[in-house]
Write a protein that holds these residues in place. Structure first.
Motif, PDB file in Angstrom:
ATOM      1  N   ALA A   8       1.013  -0.943  -0.270  1.00 59.68           N
ATOM      2  CA  ALA A   8      -0.185  -0.244   0.129  1.00 59.68           C
ATOM      3  C   ALA A   8       1.125   1.241  -0.120  1.00 59.68           C
ATOM      4  CB  ALA A   8      -1.145   0.005   1.248  1.00 59.68           C
ATOM      5  N   LEU A   9       0.101   2.175  -0.665  1.00 60.95           N
ATOM      6  CA  LEU A   9       1.421   3.601  -0.718  1.00 60.95           C
ATOM      7  C   LEU A   9       0.385   4.528   0.284  1.00 60.95           C
ATOM      8  CD1 LEU A   9       3.355   5.561  -2.335  1.00 60.95           C
ATOM      9  CD2 LEU A   9       1.465   5.847  -3.448  1.00 60.95           C
ATOM     10  N   ILE A  10       0.999   5.446   1.190  1.00 60.69           N
ATOM     11  CA  ILE A  10       0.617   5.910   2.174  1.00 60.69           C
ATOM     12  C   ILE A  10       0.474   7.191   2.284  1.00 60.69           C
ATOM     13  CG2 ILE A  10       0.106   5.741   4.268  1.00 60.69           C
ATOM     14  CD1 ILE A  10      -0.733   3.071   3.452  1.00 60.69           C
ATOM     15  N   ALA A  37       5.427  10.396  -8.826  1.00 58.72           N
ATOM     16  CA  ALA A  37       5.218   9.518  -9.927  1.00 58.72           C
ATOM     17  C   ALA A  37       5.121   8.279  -8.765  1.00 58.72           C
ATOM     18  CB  ALA A  37       6.500   9.643  -9.928  1.00 58.72           C
ATOM     19  N   LEU A  38       5.489   7.692  -7.968  1.00 63.80           N
ATOM     20  CA  LEU A  38       4.859   6.619  -6.829  1.00 63.80           C
ATOM     21  C   LEU A  38       3.762   6.688  -7.493  1.00 63.80           C
ATOM     22  CD1 LEU A  38       7.689   7.250  -4.054  1.00 63.80           C
ATOM     23  CD2 LEU A  38       7.507   5.572  -5.735  1.00 63.80           C
ATOM     24  N   LEU A  39       2.540   7.599  -7.774  1.00 62.52           N
ATOM     25  CA  LEU A  39       1.380   7.321  -7.724  1.00 62.52           C
ATOM     26  C   LEU A  39       0.588   6.533  -9.029  1.00 62.52           C
ATOM     27  CD1 LEU A  39      -1.633   7.784  -6.003  1.00 62.52           C
ATOM     28  CD2 LEU A  39      -1.497  10.158  -6.278  1.00 62.52           C
ATOM     29  N   GLY A  40       1.259   7.503  -9.991  1.00 59.61           N
ATOM     30  CA  GLY A  40       1.069   6.938 -10.972  1.00 59.61           C
ATOM     31  C   GLY A  40       1.387   5.319 -11.615  1.00 59.61           C
ATOM     32  N   HIS A  41       2.682   5.084 -10.523  1.00 54.83           N
ATOM     33  CA  HIS A  41       2.831   4.345 -10.848  1.00 54.83           C
ATOM     34  C   HIS A  41       1.775   2.636  -9.919  1.00 54.83           C
ATOM     35  CE1 HIS A  41       5.830   0.072 -11.142  1.00 54.83           C
ATOM     36  NE2 HIS A  41       5.682   0.175  -9.432  1.00 54.83           N
ATOM     37  N   TRP A  42       1.368   3.261  -8.682  1.00 52.27           N
ATOM     38  CA  TRP A  42       0.463   2.352  -7.971  1.00 52.27           C
ATOM     39  C   TRP A  42      -0.673   2.258  -8.858  1.00 52.27           C
ATOM     40  CZ3 TRP A  42       4.191   2.375  -4.762  1.00 52.27           C
ATOM     41  CH2 TRP A  42       4.654   1.501  -4.512  1.00 52.27           C
ATOM     42  N   ARG A  43      -1.618   3.331  -9.371  1.00 51.18           N
ATOM     43  CA  ARG A  43      -2.322   3.518 -10.551  1.00 51.18           C
ATOM     44  C   ARG A  43      -2.629   2.832 -11.033  1.00 51.18           C
ATOM     45  NH1 ARG A  43      -3.849  10.039  -9.568  1.00 51.18           N
ATOM     46  NH2 ARG A  43      -4.761   9.418  -7.187  1.00 51.18           N
ATOM     47  N   ARG A  44      -1.402   2.206 -12.190  1.00 50.67           N
ATOM     48  CA  ARG A  44      -1.035   1.800 -12.849  1.00 50.67           C
ATOM     49  C   ARG A  44      -1.400   0.309 -13.176  1.00 50.67           C
ATOM     50  NH1 ARG A  44       1.957   6.360 -14.341  1.00 50.67           N
ATOM     51  NH2 ARG A  44       4.313   4.671 -13.707  1.00 50.67           N
ATOM     52  N   SER A  45      -0.252   0.308 -11.759  1.00 49.13           N
ATOM     53  CA  SER A  45      -0.011  -1.321 -11.154  1.00 49.13           C
ATOM     54  C   SER A  45      -1.117  -2.082 -10.567  1.00 49.13           C
ATOM     55  CB  SER A  45       1.465  -1.582 -10.575  1.00 49.13           C
ATOM     56  OG  SER A  45       1.122  -0.934  -9.169  1.00 49.13           O
ATOM     57  N   SER A 177      14.971   5.365  -1.898  1.00 50.33           N
ATOM     58  CA  SER A 177      14.772   6.261  -2.732  1.00 50.33           C
ATOM     59  C   SER A 177      13.513   5.661  -3.805  1.00 50.33           C
ATOM     60  CB  SER A 177      15.577   6.657  -3.784  1.00 50.33           C
ATOM     61  OG  SER A 177      16.099   5.549  -3.807  1.00 50.33           O
ATOM     62  N   THR A 178      13.327   7.112  -4.179  1.00 48.57           N
ATOM     63  CA  THR A 178      11.915   6.726  -5.383  1.00 48.57           C
ATOM     64  C   THR A 178      12.724   5.511  -6.348  1.00 48.57           C
ATOM     65  OG1 THR A 178      10.867   8.725  -5.022  1.00 48.57           O
ATOM     66  CG2 THR A 178      10.524   7.795  -6.897  1.00 48.57           C
ATOM     67  N   ALA A 179      13.412   5.534  -6.980  1.00 49.92           N
ATOM     68  CA  ALA A 179      14.219   5.432  -8.096  1.00 49.92           C
ATOM     69  C   ALA A 179      14.401   3.836  -7.567  1.00 49.92           C
ATOM     70  CB  ALA A 179      15.570   5.809  -8.068  1.00 49.92           C
ATOM     71  N   GLN A 180      15.044   3.677  -5.898  1.00 50.89           N
ATOM     72  CA  GLN A 180      15.103   2.351  -5.640  1.00 50.89           C
ATOM     73  C   GLN A 180      13.481   1.997  -5.427  1.00 50.89           C
ATOM     74  OE1 GLN A 180      16.750   3.475  -1.959  1.00 50.89           O
ATOM     75  NE2 GLN A 180      17.731   1.647  -1.799  1.00 50.89           N
ATOM     76  N   ILE A 181      12.517   1.688  -5.537  1.00 50.31           N
ATOM     77  CA  ILE A 181      11.258   1.760  -5.435  1.00 50.31           C
ATOM     78  C   ILE A 181      11.084   0.661  -7.588  1.00 50.31           C
ATOM     79  CG2 ILE A 181       8.683   1.769  -5.717  1.00 50.31           C
ATOM     80  CD1 ILE A 181       9.000   3.380  -2.539  1.00 50.31           C
ATOM     81  N   LEU A 182      10.851   2.078  -8.453  1.00 49.53           N
ATOM     82  CA  LEU A 182      10.601   2.727  -9.307  1.00 49.53           C
ATOM     83  C   LEU A 182      11.045   1.377 -10.316  1.00 49.53           C
ATOM     84  CD1 LEU A 182       9.038   6.091 -10.167  1.00 49.53           C
ATOM     85  CD2 LEU A 182       8.325   3.985  -9.408  1.00 49.53           C
TER      86      LEU A 182
END
Length: 183
Positions: A8-10, A37-45, A177-182
């Protein structure tokens, strides 16, 4: 480090009031871009998203419900089907249904972003870790403000941010970091 399919993205307190100039100088000027960027990734996935909104009990807060500033910034407006948690204190677990919702959905991993690092992000991450969630705090998708320490020494937002992340790392959460997740 593996991101679970139901992580879950909080997103904490991405409301209009956090942009108020009276809050002072902040760090991580690209934090919102990274959150988006994270929100977009979460929505797409199709992963779960939880939007946390602060409804302050204090009239001088930028999140006082009786004034402009308490509403979400348009770019962070929850979409239908995304969870909304409203809180009155920094910790998003305190007196809310957050833990019940997460456990009910079988969610064990939390990715926390938002504001302010030393306040709502840190207190929510501490509780998440204490409750046994696999908690990740995204250091470059959070920010905070210049603040004096207990002894009256001025501390930069970078110092406040760094100390808060240091408090969390390894004991309550994993700082990433964001990069580590994406990637």
């Amino acid at each position: 480090m593996e991101l679970k399919t139901n992580a879950a993205l909080i997103i904490i307190d991405q409301q209009k009031g956090i942009l108020h100039p009276r809050l002072g100088r902040r760090n991580n000027p690209q934090a919102e871009e990274r959150m988006l960027a994270l929100l977009g990734h979460w929505r797409r996935s199709g992963r779960p998203i939880v939007h946390v909104q602060h409804l302050s009990r204090s009239e001088d807060s930028v999140f006082w419900p009786q004034q402009s500033g308490v509403e979400f910034q348009e770019r962070f407006e929850p979409l239908p089907g995304e969870q909304l948690i409203q809180k009155q204190v920094p910790d998003a677990f305190c007196s809310t249904a957050l833990e019940t919702c997460l456990r009910g959905a079988g969610i064990e991993q939390l990715i926390i972003v938002g504001v302010a690092t030393h306040n709502s992000v840190e207190s929510t991450a501490r509780t998440a870790g204490n409750l046994g969630f696999d908690t990740w705090v995204v250091e470059d998708a959070c920010f905070t403000f210049d603040k004096a320490d207990f002894f009256g020494n001025a501390r930069s937002a970078e110092e406040v941010h760094g100390m808060s992340l240091g408090n969390l790392q390894g004991e309550y959460a994993t700082v990433v970091s964001t990069a580590q997740i994406l990637n």
